[in-house]
Scaffold this active site. Structure first.
Site, mmCIF file in Angstrom:
data_model
loop_
_atom_site.group_PDB
_atom_site.id
_atom_site.type_symbol
_atom_site.label_atom_id
_atom_site.label_comp_id
_atom_site.label_asym_id
_atom_site.label_seq_id
_atom_site.Cartn_x
_atom_site.Cartn_y
_atom_site.Cartn_z
ATOM 1 N N CYS A 128 22.273 32.861 -2.136
ATOM 2 C CA CYS A 128 23.418 32.276 -2.878
ATOM 3 C C CYS A 128 24.414 33.240 -3.479
ATOM 4 O O CYS A 128 25.175 33.059 -4.397
ATOM 5 C CB CYS A 128 22.688 31.564 -4.194
ATOM 6 S SG CYS A 128 21.685 32.904 -5.160
ATOM 7 N N CYS A 155 15.706 37.118 10.356
ATOM 8 C CA CYS A 155 16.107 36.912 11.750
ATOM 9 C C CYS A 155 16.480 38.198 12.398
ATOM 10 O O CYS A 155 15.983 38.493 13.489
ATOM 11 C CB CYS A 155 17.141 36.076 12.141
ATOM 12 S SG CYS A 155 17.272 34.323 11.586
ATOM 13 N N MET A 203 21.551 35.646 -21.820
ATOM 14 C CA MET A 203 22.686 36.639 -20.963
ATOM 15 C C MET A 203 22.535 36.665 -19.761
ATOM 16 O O MET A 203 23.306 35.747 -19.151
ATOM 17 C CB MET A 203 22.060 38.144 -21.706
ATOM 18 C CG MET A 203 22.076 38.143 -23.318
ATOM 19 S SD MET A 203 23.581 38.010 -24.216
ATOM 20 C CE MET A 203 24.413 39.700 -23.730
ATOM 21 N N ASN A 214 20.191 35.617 -18.021
ATOM 22 C CA ASN A 214 19.491 34.519 -17.559
ATOM 23 C C ASN A 214 18.383 34.894 -16.387
ATOM 24 O O ASN A 214 17.881 34.060 -15.754
ATOM 25 C CB ASN A 214 20.274 33.441 -17.094
ATOM 26 C CG ASN A 214 19.272 32.150 -16.830
ATOM 27 O OD1 ASN A 214 18.505 31.789 -17.890
ATOM 28 N ND2 ASN A 214 19.716 31.214 -15.841
ATOM 29 N N GLU A 233 8.985 35.704 21.367
ATOM 30 C CA GLU A 233 7.778 36.310 20.515
ATOM 31 C C GLU A 233 7.227 37.648 20.800
ATOM 32 O O GLU A 233 6.767 38.190 19.957
ATOM 33 C CB GLU A 233 6.824 35.240 21.010
ATOM 34 C CG GLU A 233 7.312 33.855 20.366
ATOM 35 C CD GLU A 233 6.175 32.912 20.617
ATOM 36 O OE1 GLU A 233 5.035 32.214 20.096
ATOM 37 O OE2 GLU A 233 5.928 32.475 22.162
HETATM 38 C C1 LIG Z 1 14.726 39.049 -8.832
HETATM 39 C C2 LIG Z 1 14.457 39.729 -10.033
HETATM 40 C C3 LIG Z 1 14.083 40.961 -9.952
HETATM 41 C C4 LIG Z 1 13.738 41.960 -11.053
HETATM 42 N N1 LIG Z 1 13.448 42.938 -10.817
HETATM 43 C C5 LIG Z 1 12.892 43.909 -11.891
HETATM 44 C C6 LIG Z 1 12.545 45.341 -11.685
HETATM 45 O O1 LIG Z 1 12.361 45.774 -10.716
HETATM 46 N N2 LIG Z 1 12.262 45.859 -12.972
HETATM 47 C C7 LIG Z 1 12.472 45.473 -14.036
HETATM 48 O O2 LIG Z 1 12.124 46.138 -14.990
HETATM 49 N N3 LIG Z 1 13.037 44.133 -14.231
HETATM 50 C C8 LIG Z 1 13.380 43.349 -13.119
HETATM 51 N N4 LIG Z 1 13.598 42.009 -13.312
HETATM 52 C C9 LIG Z 1 13.898 41.608 -14.852
HETATM 53 C C10 LIG Z 1 15.221 41.718 -15.204
HETATM 54 O O3 LIG Z 1 15.375 43.190 -15.575
HETATM 55 C C11 LIG Z 1 15.264 41.124 -16.617
HETATM 56 O O4 LIG Z 1 15.120 39.658 -16.409
HETATM 57 C C12 LIG Z 1 16.559 41.220 -17.249
HETATM 58 O O5 LIG Z 1 16.812 42.557 -17.492
HETATM 59 C C13 LIG Z 1 16.650 40.343 -18.433
HETATM 60 O O6 LIG Z 1 17.950 40.407 -18.921
HETATM 61 P P1 LIG Z 1 18.773 39.340 -19.023
HETATM 62 O O7 LIG Z 1 20.123 39.616 -19.512
HETATM 63 O O8 LIG Z 1 18.763 38.528 -17.723
HETATM 64 O O9 LIG Z 1 17.961 38.460 -20.216
HETATM 65 P P2 LIG Z 1 17.704 36.805 -20.561
HETATM 66 O O10 LIG Z 1 17.110 36.055 -19.126
HETATM 67 O O11 LIG Z 1 19.259 36.286 -20.481
HETATM 68 O O12 LIG Z 1 17.101 36.647 -21.739
HETATM 69 C C14 LIG Z 1 15.842 37.283 -21.824
HETATM 70 C C15 LIG Z 1 15.083 37.511 -22.975
HETATM 71 O O13 LIG Z 1 15.749 38.263 -23.885
HETATM 72 C C16 LIG Z 1 16.114 37.732 -24.915
HETATM 73 N N5 LIG Z 1 17.532 38.572 -25.582
HETATM 74 C C17 LIG Z 1 18.262 38.961 -24.487
HETATM 75 N N6 LIG Z 1 19.314 39.822 -25.186
HETATM 76 C C18 LIG Z 1 18.878 40.068 -26.555
HETATM 77 C C19 LIG Z 1 19.246 40.953 -27.515
HETATM 78 N N7 LIG Z 1 20.581 41.247 -27.473
HETATM 79 N N8 LIG Z 1 18.762 40.394 -28.718
HETATM 80 C C20 LIG Z 1 17.620 39.851 -28.748
HETATM 81 N N9 LIG Z 1 16.793 39.108 -27.835
HETATM 82 C C21 LIG Z 1 17.513 39.346 -26.442
HETATM 83 C C22 LIG Z 1 16.259 36.590 -24.722
HETATM 84 O O14 LIG Z 1 16.103 35.743 -26.088
HETATM 85 C C23 LIG Z 1 15.245 36.049 -23.999
HETATM 86 O O15 LIG Z 1 14.189 35.754 -24.562
HETATM 87 C C24 LIG Z 1 14.047 41.388 -12.372
HETATM 88 C C25 LIG Z 1 14.443 40.161 -12.408
HETATM 89 C C26 LIG Z 1 14.724 39.163 -11.384
HETATM 90 C C27 LIG Z 1 15.178 37.824 -11.522
HETATM 91 S S1 FES Z 2 18.101 34.774 8.033
HETATM 92 FE FE1 FES Z 2 19.618 36.106 8.662
HETATM 93 S S2 FES Z 2 20.370 35.290 10.397
HETATM 94 FE FE2 FES Z 2 18.547 33.984 9.906
HETATM 95 S S1 FES Z 3 18.487 31.362 -3.731
HETATM 96 FE FE1 FES Z 3 17.634 33.269 -3.391
HETATM 97 S S2 FES Z 3 18.506 34.588 -4.839
HETATM 98 FE FE2 FES Z 3 19.535 32.526 -5.339
#
Ligand SMILES: Cc1cc2nc3c(=O)[nH]c(=O)nc-3n(C[C@H](O)[C@H](O)[C@H](O)COP(=O)(O)OP(=O)(O)OC[C@H]3O[C@@H](n4cnc5c(N)ncnc54)[C@H](O)[C@@H]3O)c2cc1C
Ligand code: FES
Ligand code: FES
Length: 1335
Positions: free
Chosen positions: A62, A161, A267, A269, A1266
């Site tokens: 996405c 793939c 933030m 999300n 395969e």
């Molecule tokens: C696919 C994926 C892979 C990831 N891989 C890793 C990884 O390898 N290592 C790792 O460490 N993390 C990893 N993460 C986690 C990611 O780093 C955290 O989800 C991210 O840092 C959270 O930040 P955000 O801004 O998205 O927070 P949000 O999801 O927006 O908020 C998270 C929480 O933090 C609180 N918050 C945010 N900002 C503040 C603030 N300033 N003060 C007080 N509260 C606050 C919010 O209230 C909420 O509860 C991964 C996440 C995903 C989805």
């Molecule tokens: S998933 Fe990358 S080409 Fe099919």
């Molecule tokens: S649909 Fe897989 S990262 Fe968004």
């Protein structure tokens, strides 16, 4: 509307969201804050190029580019982001570019789209728009990127793939350093051009459009004006369940948070989003603080730098990098440790939106940053209505899972990152299930401070993530080191204390207790070595530090794809045998290619969501749908009682419920389905259905359980040649062994999808589905609805990957969807979410193989006896056939005179497993190869010698008495040895292993002999319909479905050759049961064989019919002949049919000819592994494959690389985990790791065997889908070889067991490093139930 917990805002408040998509302004007044950008793009704007692959930020399908104007420095920033996690409301003032905005066939395609397509980087194409967007964003920021930039940009984009090599090759043409002939794997540089200009290439970079910045959409000036002039004010958006507030001033933010302490700050999300999506967490109010500038400040002080908590992790990394350039190294120890962690945390898309504050406050148990912050004495500045305070980020800060010491109303404003002092050193380490884009298993931050000029420890702090519910301090271990000299004695005591400090129980969430404990020690050991090296460099210590830890190699080398030019006499217009691009590659790269869920919404369409069992083995007492029916938008709940026709599907004599009736037999069993006016409402309805159960006794989960309870699907099969029992009596040596091969999730990028549309007055149904077998779907739907098949028309345009998972499993889903459409007489769409898909549809069978082998001292194997069990799950599906195919490949490539195999499919209470590329051969052949390796180890012979001694030679008979010639197998073997320089590299590996204690290399060479086609002869048939239209254009329809394997491209080539017209005149629209009926699945690597001849026949018939008009007007054009033929009343529509091989197998006599022919291949892989962590890298892979005369080398090389990579995943990465109650834990890319670009062999070479011919398939080609998957096991065996070298260091020799997949956990434990042995010795014999089952 019900009131929500917002206390400060007036209820009527509603604002307008304004942003741009692809240069067009979007203003939305009624935004539901729960809407993501992905659903808005796909459903509202109908921009379907951006794909749904997982919904959780884990696959990259996405990916879009977000551009924003920063008023602070008046610059425009561009970054990639996952639309599936991006709340729409967060986009006020932003400009979004989707794949449609990058380039289009209707206007102009973009060089990125062109190069990925022309380099053959798009097969099924489902991942391609995401790949394009990651690369496009990179180029917007860095027009001449390095290869590292490219692999980093793509680390979060999964492709199931291709094997990534062609994508990287297409993209690397933008790198400055490779803008020469070396593109596409040329061995030699331009300077030597003349000498090598005969070598054919898969693509010609000279064809490529140059990168032209004028093609890019400009950032909308209106947004700049808006940012500069608008009076910033709080924005409010209200939805059905959630309100969104986005203030601008810190005071407002503080006030909002004070009045609504439970409302989270939203933030990036990336934590909140997945929680809401996957855990059903709801928030009546969320507060977005991305517009509060106080969270985006950087302040330097004498002690360190305060970095605003609102900065994204990418921005934080850039800020830290800047300081590293400004300050001496000794001041930036902590900065560099954080930069290292940030480079490996998540994907670039995640880091571009996830914030520093969000990461800290999410308080993940395995956060990568928090242990480093804590070890580095960082602190946060927080604010609430009472004022500001500074809170240290230490062990007291993280109180429990996801919780910190801060008060709910407190906001983190910034983070202090201190400068290091002289004599202070900080390091960070992590080990994750995959090198990139994976949460760490264990991660750590370590800091030590020495007394001036000495090795005496003044201060030390060590924090780990991944060892419990919170970031944890190794306080006792630190206490044992402090005030003591940094030497072996101190550290050895510290290791012993550390073992006790983190004594993790087997039930710990996430499992891997022993491994995690080993990692805590390994990291401390690595820290020790790094510190000793540093102290030595600083002359603080005098002794030489001989042991060193170097990182694994990671530089991608040039790869080769060797194929052979078509013969000199072939017409230049004839495309057969040439590397023709996949016919839809460009439209896939522009996002125009239409997949099932991209079909426009039909008037009156509804959505169906499935309700599945939460019990593995239970009686259904009641299904209460009343709450669901009360919810907004819910229309109906479909149950088994609604089925007018057959309530079960029958396979191999066993019934499988369409919808569960009175009983459920696995978690994931479909009980009913909720129909609603939207996806969101259907999902909410499904969660509101209340099912009560009564547990039934003794659920069976593991193979061992099934054996104990004799729970098998019949028939169980046996095959034997020679006299195995007798032969064992005469052998020199006997060895018994066993290996488990774990299951595998298909992880096709497009989840199961279908749209059923009732049409016509006689209750016809149009079924649009992502299915490998439209006829089966047609039959299943007709039988369920008790209507004739002629009322059901199935359409398959293309599939976003399938790999066997859309042969049978799609049928029941289509039955349920059709039932909903039938009952409510409306179009119904059903698209599974990734988690549902993984939960419900099963995958490759986990297998337990036991064997006894009898051999001579010279290496000849005289007898082998195998007992094989597969975990089939709760329905038979194709499990009996899978077991049969395992037995038919028990010889792999070896002539074992006395060979016996028995195979049983175990009936268990897990979701039923099904066909998966290779259909049992990857498991069966791996067992055989493991046995060969055991013999080698037992005799201390090189394994390749055992392989050669036992390999088929001369005219041969398989164990089921089928004659064949192994000549091409042996040619592949010899060629692979030469091309890979196998012998030379074996010596180099030995040398490397002598010189390195903690890193080992291993090399293995693996052959495959693979039977093509269905053993059930009646399935070997193909059919086609070819229509020539009056303008000379040709429409081909055939039985094959296009799922990325290029069958339509190949059919187009065949038609082009036979009709003597350019491929551009030939079109293939879809596979359709009304044009080509009664077909068989695109499976068994037989699609091209079956349909190629059918298309050829139809075209020949038509060309023959044109003879009179051609003779009449020999100089005429194709169009002349076609129009003349119409005047002459010549039919221009013909069917073609191929009655394929009458394969058969007589299981009573144990003989037959189940396959028309074999495809052969041999693969050599070399790995380097880190014995302390189990991490490994495939440094080189060479594959030689006999595919006869390739119809299309680019498609075939793509199949080879893709299958190999899927095999590499099977044998080394992909691990399904089930809870003790039978729930699949691994239901998305966050928990289940398929290979990513970081797993690609650093040098990845493919050679197609020359001069091979095959009388059984079209134009002497061979099936290739395969066979090569099994060759991924060469990496497994290379790892095993390297582990053997590691074990030798601690005096362990001889056979040892290693189950597949060889994950870091298994590798590390098998290496038996002294630390691991210490952990094993310290085992308390805990009787706790392990976290996961060993199924
Ligand atoms: C696919 C994926 C892979 C990831 N891989 C890793 C990884 O390898 N290592 C790792 O460490 N993390 C990893 N993460 C986690 C990611 O780093 C955290 O989800 C991210 O840092 C959270 O930040 P955000 O801004 O998205 O927070 P949000 O999801 O927006 O908020 C998270 C929480 O933090 C609180 N918050 C945010 N900002 C503040 C603030 N300033 N003060 C007080 N509260 C606050 C919010 O209230 C909420 O509860 C991964 C996440 C995903 C989805
Ligand atoms: S998933 Fe990358 S080409 Fe099919
Ligand atoms: S649909 Fe897989 S990262 Fe968004």
């Amino acid at each position: 509307m019900k009131t929500i917990g917002v206390t400060m805002s007036e209820p009527a408040e509603r604002d307008t969201l304004c942003f741009f998509v692809n240069g067009k302004k979007v203003t939305e007044e009624h935004v539901d804050p729960e809407t993501t950008l992905l659903s808005f793009l796909r459903q509202k704007l109908r921009l379907t190029g951006t794909k749904y692959g997982c919904g959780g930020g884990g696959c990259g399908a996405c990916t879009v580019m977000v551009s924003r104007y920063r008023t602070s420095n008046k610059t425009i920033v561009h970054y990639s982001a996952n639309a599936c996690l991006m709340p729409l409301c967060q986009l006020h003032g932003a400009a979004i570019t989707t794949v449609e905005g990058v380039g289009s066939t209707k206007t102009r395609i973009h060089p990125v789209q062109e190069r990925i397509a022309k380099a053959h980087g798009s097969q099924c194409g489902f991942c391609t728009p995401g790949m394009v967007m990651s690369m496009y964003t990179l180029l917007r920021n860095t027009p001449q990127p390095s290869l590292d930039d490219i692999t980093e940009a793509m680390a979060g984009n999964l492709c199931r793939c291709t094997g990534y090599r062609p994508i990287v090759d297409g993209c690397r043409t933008f790198c400055q350093e490779v803008n020469c002939c070396q593109v596409n794997g040329g061995k030699n540089c331009c300077s030597e051009e003349e000498k090598y200009d005969e070598t054919p290439l898969l693509f010609d970079k000279l064809d490529f459009l140059p990168l032209d910045a004028t093609q890019d959409l400009i950032f909308p000036p209106e947004l700049i004006l808006m940012a500069e002039t608008d009076r910033p004010q709080t924005l409010t958006f209200r939805g059905e369940r959630m309100t969104w507030k986005s203030p601008v001033l810190l005071e407002e933010l503080v006030q909002l948070k004070t009045s609504n302490p439970k409302a989270p700050l939203i933030m990036g999300n990336t934590n909140l989003g997945p929680d809401m999506k996957f855990k059903g967490v709801t928030h009546p109010l969320v507060i977005s603080s991305i517009r509060v500038l106080d969270l985006f400040e950087v302040t330097e002080t004498p002690h360190g730098v305060w970095v605003g908590a609102g900065y994204t992790l990418s921005e934080t990394r850039a800020i830290l990098n800047k300081f590293c350039c400004q300050f001496p190294e000794e001041k930036t120890e902590l900065f560099r440790a954080l930069i290292k962690q940030l480079g490996n945390l998540g994907s670039q898309q995640i880091r571009n939106v996830a914030t520093l504050g969000g990461n800290i406050m999410s308080a993940y148990p395995n956060s990568d940053l928090n242990p480093v912050f804590a070890a580095g004495n960082c602190s946060v500045s927080v604010i609430n209505s009472e004022g500001k305070r500074e809170v240290p980020l230490n062990q007291d800060f993280f109180v429990s899972l996801g919780k910190t010491i801060l008060k709910p109303e407190e906001i983190v404003v910034s983070v202090l990152i201190p400068f290091s002092r002289k004599g202070e050193f900080v390091r960070a380490f992590r080990q994750a299930p995959r090198k990139k884009s994976a949460f760490a298993t264990v991660t750590t931050g370590m800091r030590v401070m020495f007394s001036k000029g000495s090795r005496i420890v003044e201060d030390i702090s060590i924090y780990y993530g991944g060892v419990g519910a919170t970031t944890a301090s190794a306080t006792k271990t630190c206490a044992a080191i402090i005030a003591r000299p940094w030497n072996d004695e101190t550290l050895n005591q510290a290791y012993d204390i550390l073992i006790k400090e983190f004594d993790l129980p087997p039930s710990i969430p996430g499992g891997k207790a022993e491994f995690r404990r080993s990692l805590t020690l390994s990291f401390l050991f690595k820290f020790n070595l790094e510190i000793l090296q540093t102290l030595r460099k600083m002359n603080v210590i005098e002794e030489e530090v001989t042991e060193k830890i170097e990182p694994l190699p990671r530089e991608i080398q040039r790869s080769q794809q060797e194929f052979h030019n078509v013969s000199e006499g072939q017409s230049e217009h004839d495309p057969v045998g040439r590397p023709v691009m996949h016919r839809s590659a460009i439209s896939q790269a522009t996002g125009e290619a239409v997949y099932c869920d991209d079909l426009p919404t039909i008037d009156g369409e509804h959505f169906l969501a499935l309700v599945t069992s939460s019990k593995a083995h239970a009686k259904i007492i009641s299904v209460d749908v009343s709450n669901a029916l009360l919810l907004p938008g819910v229309i109906d709940v479909i149950t088994a009682k609604d089925i007018p026709g057959k309530k079960t599907r029958i396979l191999c004599g066993y019934d499988e419920d369409v919808l569960a009736g009175t009983q459920v037999s696995c978690i994931g069993h479909i009980v009913c389905a909720v129909l609603a006016d939207s996806r969101v409402h259907a999902k909410r309805g499904a969660s509101a259905v209340n099912i009560s159960y009564e547990d039934l006794p003794d659920p069976i989960f593991t193979i061992e359980d099934a054996i104990k309870q004799s729970s098998f699907y019949e028939p169980r099969r046996k095959i034997e040649r020679g006299n195995v029992t007798e032969a064992f009596k005469g052998v020199d040596l006997v060895h018994e062994g066993e290996i488990r091969i774990g299951g595998q999730e298909h992880f096709y990028m497009e989840t199961q999808s279908m749209l059923v549309v009732p049409v016509g007055e006689e209750r016809e149904l149009n079924v649009y589905a992502s299915s490998q077998w439209p006829t089966a779907l047609q039959i299943a739907v007709a039988e369920t609805l008790a209507i004739p098949s002629n009322r059901v028309i199935c359409h398959v345009k293309r599939l976003g990957g399938a790999f066997g998972g859309k042969v049978v499993k799609t049928n029941i889903l289509a039955c349920i969807t059709s039932l909903a459409a039938w009952k409510n007489n409306c179009p119904v769409r059903c698209v599974l979410e990734r988690g549902e898909d993984m939960l419900i549809t099963g995958g490759r069978h986990p297998v337990l193989g036991k064997y006894k082998v009898g051999f001579q001292k010279d290496g000849r194997i005289l007898a082998a006896d195998f007992q094989i069990y597969t975990n089939a799950g709760n329905a038979v599906d194709e499990s009996v056939f899978v077991a049969e195919k395992i037995l038919l490949h028990l010889d792999n490539s070896y002539n074992i005179p006395n060979l016996r195999g028995r195979a049983a499919a175990c009936r268990t209470n897990l979701p039923s497993n099904t066909a998966f590329r290779g259909f049992g051969v990857p498991q069966g052949a791996c067992i055989v190869e493991n046995m060969i390796h055991d013999v080698g180890m037992a005799l201390q012979f090189p394994v390749d010698k055992i392989q050669e001694i036992n390999m088929y030679r001369g005219p041969s008979l398989t164990h089921y008495k089928m004659e064949f010639s192994p000549e091409n197998l042996l040619r592949c073997w010899d060629e692979c040895k030469v091309k890979s320089d196998y012998n030379g590299r074996c010596d180099a590996v030995d040398k490397f292993n002598q010189q390195n204690r903690w890193k080992k290399r291993g090399i293995a060479i693996t052959p495959i002999k693979y039977g093509i086609g269905f053993a059930e002869g009646f399935m070997n048939q193909g059919a086609a319909l070819v229509n020539i239209y009056v303008d000379g254009s040709v429409l081909v329809t055939h039985a094959g479905t296009e799922m990325g394997q290029g069958v339509h491209t190949k059919m187009q080539q065949v038609a082009s050759r036979e009709l003597h017209i350019p491929p551009s005149k030939v079109y293939i629209s879809e596979t359709n049961t009304s044009t080509v009926p009664n077909t068989f699945p695109s499976a068994a690597s037989y699609g091209t064989d079956a349909n190629g001849i059918a298309v050829k026949n139809a075209c020949q018939t038509l060309y023959q019919r044109l003879v009179p008009v051609r003779l009449k007007n020999p100089k005429g054009t194709w169009e002349n002949w076609v129009s003349e033929a119409i005047m002459e009343k010549i039919s221009l529509s013909a069917t073609g049919y191929h009655r394929g091989a009458d394969s058969h197998m007589d299981w009573d006599k144990m003989e037959g000819r189940p396959y028309p022919y074999f495809t052969f291949g041999v693969c050599c892989s070399e790995v380097e592994l880190d014995c302390l962590t189990g991490d490994y890298m495939t440094v080189r892979t060479d594959i030689v494959v006999d595919i006869g005369q390739s119809l299309n080398p680019s498609v075939d090389v793509g199949q080879i690389e893709g299958a190999f990579t899927q095999g590499l995943g099977l044998y080394t990465l992909e691990e399904l985990k089930f809870s003790p109650s039978g729930l699949l834990y691994t239901r998305g890319p966050s928990q289940y790791k398929i290979p990513a670009v970081c797993d690609m062999p650093l040098s990845f070479n493919v050679y197609l065997l020359s001069d091979s011919y095959n009388p059984h398939a079209v134009y002497s080609s061979k099936g290739i889908g395969e066979p090569v998957l099994f060759l991924g096991s060469s990496v497994f065996f290379a790892i095993k070889h390297a582990i053997a070298a590691a074990r030798k260091e601690v005096g362990l020799t001889g056979c040892f067991s290693l189950n597949s997949p060889a994950t870091a956990e298994r590798i590390c434990l098998a290496c038996a490093a002294p630390f691991t042995q210490k952990i094993q010795a310290s085992k308390t014999g805990s009787v706790q139930q392990p976290w996961a089952l060993n199924i």
